[in-house]
Enzyme design. Structure first.
Site, short mmCIF file in Angstrom:
data_model
loop_
_atom_site.label_atom_id
_atom_site.label_comp_id
_atom_site.label_asym_id
_atom_site.label_seq_id
_atom_site.Cartn_x
_atom_site.Cartn_y
_atom_site.Cartn_z
CB SER A 140 -0.99 -0.01 1.16
OG SER A 140 -1.93 -1.03 0.95
N GLY B 243 -5.13 -11.46 -9.54
CA GLY B 243 -5.53 -10.86 -8.27
C GLY B 243 -4.90 -9.51 -7.92
CB ILE C 178 -8.97 -12.29 -4.86
CG1 ILE C 178 -9.13 -13.23 -3.67
CG2 ILE C 178 -10.30 -12.01 -5.54
CD1 ILE C 178 -9.76 -12.53 -2.47
CG ASP D 154 -11.35 -4.98 0.34
OD1 ASP D 154 -10.37 -4.35 -0.08
OD2 ASP D 154 -11.43 -5.46 1.49
NE ARG E 238 -13.19 -25.60 4.49
CZ ARG E 238 -12.06 -25.24 5.06
NH1 ARG E 238 -10.94 -25.91 4.80
NH2 ARG E 238 -12.01 -24.19 5.87
CG ASP F 117 -26.20 2.95 2.85
OD1 ASP F 117 -26.19 3.21 4.07
OD2 ASP F 117 -27.02 3.44 2.04
N GLY G 236 -14.44 -12.95 4.19
CA GLY G 236 -14.66 -11.51 4.10
C GLY G 236 -14.56 -10.99 2.67
CE LYS H 182 -9.56 -5.78 5.02
NZ LYS H 182 -9.84 -6.37 3.70
CB THR I 132 -5.17 -4.71 6.02
OG1 THR I 132 -5.29 -5.98 5.39
CG2 THR I 132 -3.86 -4.65 6.78
P1 ATR Z 1 -11.11 -13.92 4.34
O1 ATR Z 1 -11.70 -14.00 2.96
O2 ATR Z 1 -12.10 -13.48 5.35
O3 ATR Z 1 -9.81 -13.19 4.39
P2 ATR Z 1 -9.91 -16.53 4.34
O4 ATR Z 1 -9.43 -17.29 5.52
O5 ATR Z 1 -8.95 -16.08 3.31
O6 ATR Z 1 -10.80 -15.37 4.86
O7 ATR Z 1 -10.99 -17.38 3.58
C1 ATR Z 1 -12.07 -17.89 4.18
C2 ATR Z 1 -12.73 -18.72 3.10
O8 ATR Z 1 -11.80 -19.65 2.58
C3 ATR Z 1 -13.91 -19.53 3.58
O9 ATR Z 1 -14.82 -19.60 2.52
C4 ATR Z 1 -13.27 -20.89 3.85
O10 ATR Z 1 -14.18 -21.95 3.79
P3 ATR Z 1 -15.04 -22.32 5.11
O11 ATR Z 1 -16.09 -21.25 5.24
O12 ATR Z 1 -15.62 -23.65 4.82
O13 ATR Z 1 -14.07 -22.34 6.26
C5 ATR Z 1 -12.34 -20.95 2.67
N1 ATR Z 1 -11.25 -21.91 2.83
C6 ATR Z 1 -10.14 -21.75 3.59
N2 ATR Z 1 -9.34 -22.83 3.45
C7 ATR Z 1 -9.95 -23.68 2.58
C8 ATR Z 1 -9.60 -24.93 2.02
N3 ATR Z 1 -8.47 -25.56 2.33
N4 ATR Z 1 -10.47 -25.49 1.14
C9 ATR Z 1 -11.62 -24.87 0.81
N5 ATR Z 1 -12.00 -23.67 1.32
C10 ATR Z 1 -11.18 -23.08 2.19
#
Ligand code: ATR
Length: 281
Positions: free
Chosen positions: A16, A245, A222, A102, A155, A78, A133, A66, A62
């Protein structure tokens, strides 16, 4: 002098400062963008009091703050309210106003790369993979900007159901397991991977297999470390177009800078420059 910065942890390697210092130059504005790391053991309230006293013009937030920041704000826009997370604060006459750039940043990055996707939004079938998120912000931006068909696969199905609650009046959103998404992949024009699966050091991992992908689809990830994830590599091998991403990082910053300064800077060749930086890491 614009006093800008970033709070989060750990943020020592954040890109950033590089982005916003370029923006300040492009906009012909004087200012600084500083890294203000807040360790998990710190007293967050005390840190916020200190930050208020600094009288900064604005700052980014970050991981992992957040949501933590929200009670310290005077107002939420909003978009941030519905997403339930804030990544940008502007100081308006001593009042802190929270935004989330984002999802809108993601959409801008996608439109920059594939404007044709936006020509007929209600006809596009979109699949969102993940329900964290990032997924929440992107889903909300998609459905409030006129994409009406956005399915969510995760998942854990409950996570996807929570995101689908953000749908707009005209939105149709089915919730799928990752296995169902794999099987039905051919019915989507745009597939967006929003989780951290495939991020360094786990670069061989991909959230689903793309065996059933149609080659006319656009596949987006991303994750930007590595720039070319295993997921995007597979998509390219199957002849699909991909969306990287790192561009989301640039456009969410562009929108934050706009909120702080009322100036929209053009990104120019920052996309290529950022690619080189990331490839050298
Ligand atoms: P954020 O987007 O809030 O930064 P993140 O930890 O990067 O968080 O991602 C969370 C997402 O990644 C969730 O959708 C998580 O699935 P669950 O809701 O079932 O926990 C998904 N995720 C993380 N590791 C995963 C994996 N090994 N396989 C599939 N989905 C996974």
């Amino acid at each position: 002098m614009y006093q800008l910065g970033l709070i989060g942890y750990p943020i020592g390697h954040s890109l950033s400062p590089w982005i916003h210092e370029h923006f300040l130059k492009k906009a012909n504005l004087k200012g600084t963008y500083s890294i203000m790391e807040i360790a998990p053991e710190a007293n967050f309230s005390v840190e916020m009091e200190r930050l208020k006293q600094k009288g900064m013009n604005g700052f980014n937030i970050t991981v992992p703050y957040k949501q933590t920041i929200i009670p310290y704000l005077d107002h939420l826009d909003d978009n941030a309210q519905n997403i339930g997370a804030v990544n940008t604060v502007v100081n308006k006459d001593g009042k802190w106003i929270g935004y989330n750039t984002d999802g809108i940043g993601y959409l801008r990055s996608l439109e920059g790369a594939y404007p044709e996707l936006f020509a007929n939004k209600p006809q596009r079938r979109v699949l969102l993979l993940g329900a964290g998120g990032a997924a929440r912000g992107i889903y909300y931006a998609l459905v409030t900007s006129g994409f009406t068909h956005v399915d969510i696969a995760n998942r854990t199905v409950n996570g996807a159901l929570a995101i689908a609650e953000l749908k707009a009046e005209s939105t149709q959103s089915a919730v799928l397991s990752l296995q169902e998404a794999e099987k039905n992949l051919a019915s989507y024009d745009l597939i967006i991977q929003t989780t951290s699966v495939g991020m360094k050091p786990h670069i061989d991992q991909a959230i689903i297999s793309l065996d059933h992908l149609k080659h006319t689809s656009i596949v987006s990830d991303i994750v930007y470390q590595p720039l070319e994830t295993a997921f995007l590599k597979e998509a390219q091998n199957l002849g699909a177009r991909v969306h990287f991403g790192h561009t989301m990082l640039l456009y969410q910053a562009q929108y934050a800078f706009e909120i702080w300064t009322n100036q929209q800077v053009s990104l120019g060749d920052m996309d290529d420059q950022l690619k080189s930086i990331l490839e050298g890491r």
